[in-house]
Design a protein around this motif. Structure first.
Motif, PDB file in Angstrom:
ATOM      1  N   ARG A 202       0.806  -1.216   0.000  1.00 32.53           N
ATOM      2  CA  ARG A 202       0.000   0.000   0.000  1.00 32.53           C
ATOM      3  C   ARG A 202       0.848   1.280   0.000  1.00 32.53           C
ATOM      4  O   ARG A 202       0.533   2.227  -0.734  1.00 32.53           O
ATOM      5  CB  ARG A 202      -0.953  -0.012   1.196  1.00 32.53           C
ATOM      6  CG  ARG A 202      -1.917   1.167   1.219  1.00 32.53           C
ATOM      7  CD  ARG A 202      -2.902   1.057   2.368  1.00 32.53           C
ATOM      8  NE  ARG A 202      -3.887   0.023   2.134  1.00 32.53           N
ATOM      9  CZ  ARG A 202      -3.941  -1.122   2.816  1.00 32.53           C
ATOM     10  NH1 ARG A 202      -3.044  -1.373   3.760  1.00 32.53           N
ATOM     11  NH2 ARG A 202      -4.872  -2.017   2.565  1.00 32.53           N
ATOM     12  N   PRO A 203       1.924   1.386   0.802  1.00 32.15           N
ATOM     13  CA  PRO A 203       2.720   2.629   0.753  1.00 32.15           C
ATOM     14  C   PRO A 203       3.284   2.919  -0.638  1.00 32.15           C
ATOM     15  O   PRO A 203       3.315   4.087  -1.066  1.00 32.15           O
ATOM     16  CB  PRO A 203       3.846   2.365   1.771  1.00 32.15           C
ATOM     17  CG  PRO A 203       3.281   1.333   2.700  1.00 32.15           C
ATOM     18  CD  PRO A 203       2.406   0.478   1.843  1.00 32.15           C
ATOM     19  N   TYR A 204       3.736   1.868  -1.345  1.00 31.60           N
ATOM     20  CA  TYR A 204       4.258   2.083  -2.696  1.00 31.60           C
ATOM     21  C   TYR A 204       3.148   2.507  -3.654  1.00 31.60           C
ATOM     22  O   TYR A 204       3.371   3.312  -4.570  1.00 31.60           O
ATOM     23  CB  TYR A 204       4.935   0.806  -3.199  1.00 31.60           C
ATOM     24  CG  TYR A 204       6.049   0.316  -2.316  1.00 31.60           C
ATOM     25  CD1 TYR A 204       7.303   0.909  -2.356  1.00 31.60           C
ATOM     26  CD2 TYR A 204       5.840  -0.724  -1.425  1.00 31.60           C
ATOM     27  CE1 TYR A 204       8.333   0.461  -1.545  1.00 31.60           C
ATOM     28  CE2 TYR A 204       6.853  -1.180  -0.594  1.00 31.60           C
ATOM     29  CZ  TYR A 204       8.103  -0.582  -0.658  1.00 31.60           C
ATOM     30  OH  TYR A 204       9.114  -1.027   0.159  1.00 31.60           O
ATOM     31  N   VAL A 205       1.955   1.946  -3.457  1.00 35.02           N
ATOM     32  CA  VAL A 205       0.817   2.302  -4.309  1.00 35.02           C
ATOM     33  C   VAL A 205       0.444   3.768  -4.113  1.00 35.02           C
ATOM     34  O   VAL A 205       0.157   4.486  -5.079  1.00 35.02           O
ATOM     35  CB  VAL A 205      -0.382   1.380  -4.005  1.00 35.02           C
ATOM     36  CG1 VAL A 205      -1.627   1.866  -4.747  1.00 35.02           C
ATOM     37  CG2 VAL A 205      -0.067  -0.056  -4.394  1.00 35.02           C
ATOM     38  N   ILE A 206       0.459   4.233  -2.882  1.00 40.53           N
ATOM     39  CA  ILE A 206       0.113   5.634  -2.600  1.00 40.53           C
ATOM     40  C   ILE A 206       1.092   6.573  -3.309  1.00 40.53           C
ATOM     41  O   ILE A 206       0.690   7.552  -3.958  1.00 40.53           O
ATOM     42  CB  ILE A 206       0.097   5.888  -1.085  1.00 40.53           C
ATOM     43  CG1 ILE A 206      -1.026   5.073  -0.430  1.00 40.53           C
ATOM     44  CG2 ILE A 206      -0.087   7.374  -0.794  1.00 40.53           C
ATOM     45  CD1 ILE A 206      -1.031   5.161   1.086  1.00 40.53           C
ATOM     46  N   VAL A 207       2.373   6.264  -3.197  1.00 43.01           N
ATOM     47  CA  VAL A 207       3.367   7.080  -3.898  1.00 43.01           C
ATOM     48  C   VAL A 207       3.170   6.982  -5.413  1.00 43.01           C
ATOM     49  O   VAL A 207       3.250   7.980  -6.141  1.00 43.01           O
ATOM     50  CB  VAL A 207       4.795   6.632  -3.515  1.00 43.01           C
ATOM     51  CG1 VAL A 207       5.838   7.387  -4.344  1.00 43.01           C
ATOM     52  CG2 VAL A 207       5.041   6.855  -2.031  1.00 43.01           C
ATOM     53  N   GLY A 208       2.867   5.765  -5.895  1.00 45.23           N
ATOM     54  CA  GLY A 208       2.698   5.555  -7.333  1.00 45.23           C
ATOM     55  C   GLY A 208       1.529   6.333  -7.907  1.00 45.23           C
ATOM     56  O   GLY A 208       1.634   6.909  -9.001  1.00 45.23           O
ATOM     57  N   GLY A 213      -0.660  10.774 -11.118  1.00 47.09           N
ATOM     58  CA  GLY A 213      -1.403  12.018 -11.177  1.00 47.09           C
ATOM     59  C   GLY A 213      -0.552  13.172 -11.658  1.00 47.09           C
ATOM     60  O   GLY A 213      -1.021  14.043 -12.400  1.00 47.09           O
ATOM     61  N   MET A 214       0.726  13.174 -11.278  1.00 45.21           N
ATOM     62  CA  MET A 214       1.627  14.239 -11.711  1.00 45.21           C
ATOM     63  C   MET A 214       1.904  14.142 -13.212  1.00 45.21           C
ATOM     64  O   MET A 214       2.025  15.164 -13.898  1.00 45.21           O
ATOM     65  CB  MET A 214       2.943  14.136 -10.934  1.00 45.21           C
ATOM     66  CG  MET A 214       3.983  15.182 -11.290  1.00 45.21           C
ATOM     67  SD  MET A 214       5.488  14.998 -10.318  1.00 45.21           S
ATOM     68  CE  MET A 214       6.018  13.347 -10.856  1.00 45.21           C
ATOM     69  N   VAL A 215       1.992  12.915 -13.733  1.00 41.07           N
ATOM     70  CA  VAL A 215       2.326  12.723 -15.150  1.00 41.07           C
ATOM     71  C   VAL A 215       1.115  12.982 -16.042  1.00 41.07           C
ATOM     72  O   VAL A 215       1.233  13.598 -17.111  1.00 41.07           O
ATOM     73  CB  VAL A 215       2.875  11.309 -15.377  1.00 41.07           C
ATOM     74  CG1 VAL A 215       3.055  11.027 -16.869  1.00 41.07           C
ATOM     75  CG2 VAL A 215       4.196  11.136 -14.649  1.00 41.07           C
ATOM     76  N   LEU A 226      -6.775  15.337  -7.150  1.00 41.22           N
ATOM     77  CA  LEU A 226      -8.095  14.838  -7.521  1.00 41.22           C
ATOM     78  C   LEU A 226      -8.024  13.555  -8.334  1.00 41.22           C
ATOM     79  O   LEU A 226      -8.999  12.793  -8.386  1.00 41.22           O
ATOM     80  CB  LEU A 226      -8.852  15.912  -8.319  1.00 41.22           C
ATOM     81  CG  LEU A 226      -9.332  17.117  -7.518  1.00 41.22           C
ATOM     82  CD1 LEU A 226      -9.944  18.149  -8.438  1.00 41.22           C
ATOM     83  CD2 LEU A 226     -10.330  16.689  -6.450  1.00 41.22           C
ATOM     84  N   LEU A 227      -6.910  13.282  -8.991  1.00 39.55           N
ATOM     85  CA  LEU A 227      -6.735  12.022  -9.695  1.00 39.55           C
ATOM     86  C   LEU A 227      -6.151  10.958  -8.774  1.00 39.55           C
ATOM     87  O   LEU A 227      -6.564   9.798  -8.816  1.00 39.55           O
ATOM     88  CB  LEU A 227      -5.825  12.209 -10.911  1.00 39.55           C
ATOM     89  CG  LEU A 227      -5.532  10.939 -11.729  1.00 39.55           C
ATOM     90  CD1 LEU A 227      -6.825  10.339 -12.285  1.00 39.55           C
ATOM     91  CD2 LEU A 227      -4.563  11.229 -12.860  1.00 39.55           C
ATOM     92  N   ALA A 228      -5.202  11.346  -7.918  1.00 39.19           N
ATOM     93  CA  ALA A 228      -4.511  10.365  -7.073  1.00 39.19           C
ATOM     94  C   ALA A 228      -5.424   9.787  -5.994  1.00 39.19           C
ATOM     95  O   ALA A 228      -5.416   8.568  -5.753  1.00 39.19           O
ATOM     96  CB  ALA A 228      -3.277  11.004  -6.433  1.00 39.19           C
TER      97      ALA A 228
END
Length: 290
Positions: A202-208, A213-215, A226-228
């Protein structure tokens, strides 16, 4: 002297089957193109109205007296035309998926069909939901931010072509992002991972999801967040649904639902037995036909 008729070669049956598949594929493609064309012709008279509705979230935040512009000669005609064509494809997606399903369904096993139909329906609904979320929630917020952050003395007058490209990118980004539960379920269904393993990452997914969202979104923190956040929430929903599927599968197999070591769905003995039984049934039909 009488000659016996030539015997059928072993490859003739395979060639006939290949041609029949190609004819079937052509028919499905023609039906799909015809459906898109019918929807397009029905929407084309309202092309300008549809574009005005699409531009509504931006127009609501433009300064008084400001408007959108067209910097290319043919843009006032081509941009609404392009919008209606893409809208026709989006509206036709359920029919297009049905045509694809009708083509591949005869080659699937029964348990594959039971899994594929709900996934196709839910993935279509989630894609539409992602687009609706982008239009009704994301667009008003980011356009308010963009117009409010314009430097003093700068008039915000967006080109209609670039606006359409911008909103299409966001529609695709949010539509694909809302497919996260389907991707999660498929990963578990194919035995590549388990809900427990996904929850541990889950922590890696949150960062991912924030990187995605940034890309995929404009360079502002509002649209990225709003996307993340929905992607993270949908990931958690996918884990919950995967556990429910494993529990039901374990009840059908009479196994322990907490045992996820071998891949709860793809590695089950029940699916292997179904595969062997249906393969044997097909071989028997082929023997009877010959």
């Amino acid at each position: 002297m009488n000659h016996k008729p030539e015997s059928t070669q072993p490859g003739d049956e395979g060639e006939g089957t290949l041609l029949s598949h190609l004819f079937e594929l052509r028919t499905r493609l023609l039906h799909s193109i015809l459906a898109i064309l019918v929807v397009f012709l029905a929407l084309f008279p309202f092309a300008n109205t549809i574009y005005t509705y699409l531009a509504g979230p931006l127009m609501a935040h433009l300064p008084e007296g400001a408007s959108m512009i067209a910097i290319e000669v043919a843009a006032p005609f081509l941009i609404p035309f392009k919008l209606v064509l893409m809208l026709a494809i989006v509206i036709s997606v359920p029919f297009l998926l049905y045509q694809a399903w009708a083509f591949i369904a005869p080659g699937l096993y029964k348990h594959e069909k039971r899994l594929a139909v709900p996934l196709l329906v839910s993935s279509t609904l989630l894609f539409y939901l992602g687009m609706a979320f982008a239009y009704f929630v994301v667009f008003p917020l980011i356009f308010a931010f963009f117009t409010a952050s314009a430097p003093e003395g700068v008039s915000v007058m967006t080109d209609i072509s670039r606006y359409l490209d911008f909103v299409i990118l966001l529609f695709l980004a949010f539509g694909i992002a809302f497919e996260v539960p389907i991707a999660t379920i498929l990963l578990v269904a194919t035995g590549l991972t388990t809900p427990s393993q996904l929850a541990a990452k889950r922590p890696y997914v949150i960062v991912g999801v924030f990187i995605v969202g940034m890309v995929l979104t404009p360079p502002d923190i509002i649209s990225q967040t709003l996307l993340a956040l929905p992607m993270w929430l949908l990931f958690e929903i996918g884990i919950i649904l995967s556990r429910i599927m494993i529990k039901k599968k374990a009840e059908a197999d009479g196994t322990d639902p907490d045992d996820e070591t071998d891949g709860p769905l793809s590695g089950s003995d029940m699916d292997e037995e179904l595969d062997r039984a249906e393969a044997e049934e097909r071989r028997n039909r082929q023997r009877q036909d010959t």
